[in-house]
Design a protein around this motif. Structure first.
Motif, PDB file in Angstrom:
ATOM      1  N   LEU A 123       0.825  -1.207   0.000  1.00 15.05           N
ATOM      2  CA  LEU A 123       0.000   0.000   0.000  1.00 15.05           C
ATOM      3  C   LEU A 123       0.864   1.263   0.000  1.00 15.05           C
ATOM      4  N   GLY A 124       2.003   1.214   0.688  1.00 13.84           N
ATOM      5  CA  GLY A 124       2.919   2.358   0.703  1.00 13.84           C
ATOM      6  C   GLY A 124       3.456   2.671  -0.679  1.00 13.84           C
ATOM      7  N   PHE A 125       3.872   1.628  -1.423  1.00 16.93           N
ATOM      8  CA  PHE A 125       4.370   1.852  -2.780  1.00 16.93           C
ATOM      9  C   PHE A 125       3.248   2.311  -3.711  1.00 16.93           C
ATOM     10  N   ALA A 126       2.051   1.792  -3.524  1.00 13.93           N
ATOM     11  CA  ALA A 126       0.909   2.229  -4.333  1.00 13.93           C
ATOM     12  C   ALA A 126       0.611   3.709  -4.068  1.00 13.93           C
ATOM     13  N   ALA A 127       0.665   4.112  -2.802  1.00 11.80           N
ATOM     14  CA  ALA A 127       0.437   5.517  -2.458  1.00 11.80           C
ATOM     15  C   ALA A 127       1.554   6.400  -3.020  1.00 11.80           C
ATOM     16  N   PHE A 128       2.801   5.901  -2.993  1.00  9.54           N
ATOM     17  CA  PHE A 128       3.948   6.615  -3.569  1.00  9.54           C
ATOM     18  C   PHE A 128       3.680   6.942  -5.034  1.00  9.54           C
ATOM     19  N   ILE A 129       3.280   5.939  -5.790  1.00  6.57           N
ATOM     20  CA  ILE A 129       2.993   6.131  -7.213  1.00  6.57           C
ATOM     21  C   ILE A 129       1.804   7.071  -7.385  1.00  6.57           C
ATOM     22  N   GLY A 130       0.774   6.890  -6.560  1.00  9.48           N
ATOM     23  CA  GLY A 130      -0.403   7.747  -6.643  1.00  9.48           C
ATOM     24  C   GLY A 130      -0.081   9.210  -6.385  1.00  9.48           C
ATOM     25  N   ILE A 131       0.742   9.477  -5.384  1.00  9.83           N
ATOM     26  CA  ILE A 131       1.120  10.856  -5.070  1.00  9.83           C
ATOM     27  C   ILE A 131       1.882  11.471  -6.237  1.00  9.83           C
ATOM     28  N   LEU A 132       2.855  10.740  -6.778  1.00 15.69           N
ATOM     29  CA  LEU A 132       3.641  11.280  -7.890  1.00 15.69           C
ATOM     30  C   LEU A 132       2.780  11.512  -9.123  1.00 15.69           C
ATOM     31  N   VAL A 133       1.921  10.547  -9.443  1.00 15.24           N
ATOM     32  CA  VAL A 133       1.063  10.677 -10.627  1.00 15.24           C
ATOM     33  C   VAL A 133       0.086  11.849 -10.470  1.00 15.24           C
ATOM     34  N   ALA A 134      -0.400  12.073  -9.259  1.00 14.84           N
ATOM     35  CA  ALA A 134      -1.370  13.149  -9.031  1.00 14.84           C
ATOM     36  C   ALA A 134      -0.707  14.524  -8.940  1.00 14.84           C
ATOM     37  N   GLN A 135       0.469  14.604  -8.332  1.00 19.92           N
ATOM     38  CA  GLN A 135       1.062  15.908  -8.042  1.00 19.92           C
ATOM     39  C   GLN A 135       2.016  16.433  -9.109  1.00 19.92           C
ATOM     40  N   LEU A 136       2.812  15.572  -9.750  1.00 21.67           N
ATOM     41  CA  LEU A 136       3.814  16.069 -10.698  1.00 21.67           C
ATOM     42  C   LEU A 136       3.208  16.772 -11.907  1.00 21.67           C
ATOM     43  N   PRO A 137       2.108  16.285 -12.490  1.00 20.15           N
ATOM     44  CA  PRO A 137       1.520  17.044 -13.606  1.00 20.15           C
ATOM     45  C   PRO A 137       1.047  18.440 -13.197  1.00 20.15           C
ATOM     46  N   LYS A 138       0.576  18.597 -11.969  1.00 14.39           N
ATOM     47  CA  LYS A 138       0.173  19.912 -11.487  1.00 14.39           C
ATOM     48  C   LYS A 138       1.376  20.849 -11.437  1.00 14.39           C
ATOM     49  N   MET A 139       2.512  20.319 -11.023  1.00 11.19           N
ATOM     50  CA  MET A 139       3.719  21.126 -10.933  1.00 11.19           C
ATOM     51  C   MET A 139       4.177  21.558 -12.320  1.00 11.19           C
ATOM     52  N   ASP A 140       4.022  20.672 -13.290  1.00 10.63           N
ATOM     53  CA  ASP A 140       4.374  20.972 -14.674  1.00 10.63           C
ATOM     54  C   ASP A 140       3.595  22.193 -15.147  1.00 10.63           C
ATOM     55  N   ASP A 141       2.333  22.280 -14.776  1.00  9.41           N
ATOM     56  CA  ASP A 141       1.480  23.397 -15.182  1.00  9.41           C
ATOM     57  C   ASP A 141       1.856  24.708 -14.493  1.00  9.41           C
ATOM     58  N   GLU A 142       2.521  24.630 -13.352  1.00  8.18           N
ATOM     59  CA  GLU A 142       2.892  25.834 -12.621  1.00  8.18           C
ATOM     60  C   GLU A 142       4.056  26.579 -13.267  1.00  8.18           C
ATOM     61  N   LEU A 143       4.804  25.917 -14.122  1.00 16.88           N
ATOM     62  CA  LEU A 143       5.903  26.569 -14.825  1.00 16.88           C
ATOM     63  C   LEU A 143       5.346  27.290 -16.052  1.00 16.88           C
TER      64      LEU A 143
END
Length: 194
Positions: free
Chosen positions: A27-47
């Protein structure tokens, strides 16, 4: 109590319970992937991207902003790929034309997000919110068309996202270890002769 061969069989958890110990880390690794998949595209848009040579007016909040040179980038469906940009100069001006000091960053910072790769080339600070004109060119010489991106606290936010995701994995590992120990100790005790 059932005694078989001098051992207590009733208190030992079955070996299959060890599978439960794997669940928190999975579950920890699944959450790790989920956090990255959800948050990194948002950061891309901030640039905020600017094709240079050229300029753009951006609404900026007070604080430190970083200018990244995107070695690999896509803007409006056009792909930009460059290895060197000798002589590229970045300028920042407030809406009234007042220049804002631009300087080289204290350290190196780079990213690779969704087909975009960039490296910090300049930083500047604004003390009040407003519209600022950001431009970049090669001065008197010609240079390749490329992309710069401007972001506020971008690297810090990326660090927080990655650290948070790694923290979830660490918690999963600790919980798994605790569950496995909680299963192992009673099983070990039950195997001892009485």
């Amino acid at each position: 109590m059932d005694m078989r061969g001098g051992r207590s069989a009733s208190k030992a958890p079955a070996r299959g319970w060890y599978a439960l110990g794997c669940l928190p880390v999975i579950l920890g690794f699944a959450a790790f992937i989920g956090i990255l998949v959800a948050q990194l595209p948002k950061m891309d848009d901030e640039l905020k991207q600017i094709v240079v040579p050229g300029a753009a007016e951006l609404a900026l909040e007070p604080g430190r902003h970083t200018v990244f040179l995107e070695y690999r980038s896509v803007v409006d469906g056009k792909v930009y790929a460059i290895d060197q940009v000798p002589g590229l100069s970045v300028r920042v001006e407030a809406s009234d034309g007042t220049p804002v000091a631009v300087r080289a960053p204290m350290g190196s910072a780079s990213y690779s997000l969704g087909g975009r790769r960039g490296e910090a080339i300049d930083v500047f600070e604004v003390d009040r919110a407003g519209t600022y004109r950001i431009s970049a060119d090669y001065g008197e010489t010609a240079g390749p068309e490329t992309v710069i991106a401007v972001g506020q606290d971008f690297m810090q936010e990326m660090f927080v996202v990655i650290l948070s995701a790694m923290g979830v994995v660490a918690v999963g590992l600790l919980l798994s270890a605790a569950v496995i120990v909680a299963i192992y100790l009673p099983r070990r005790k039950a195997r001892r002769p009485t």
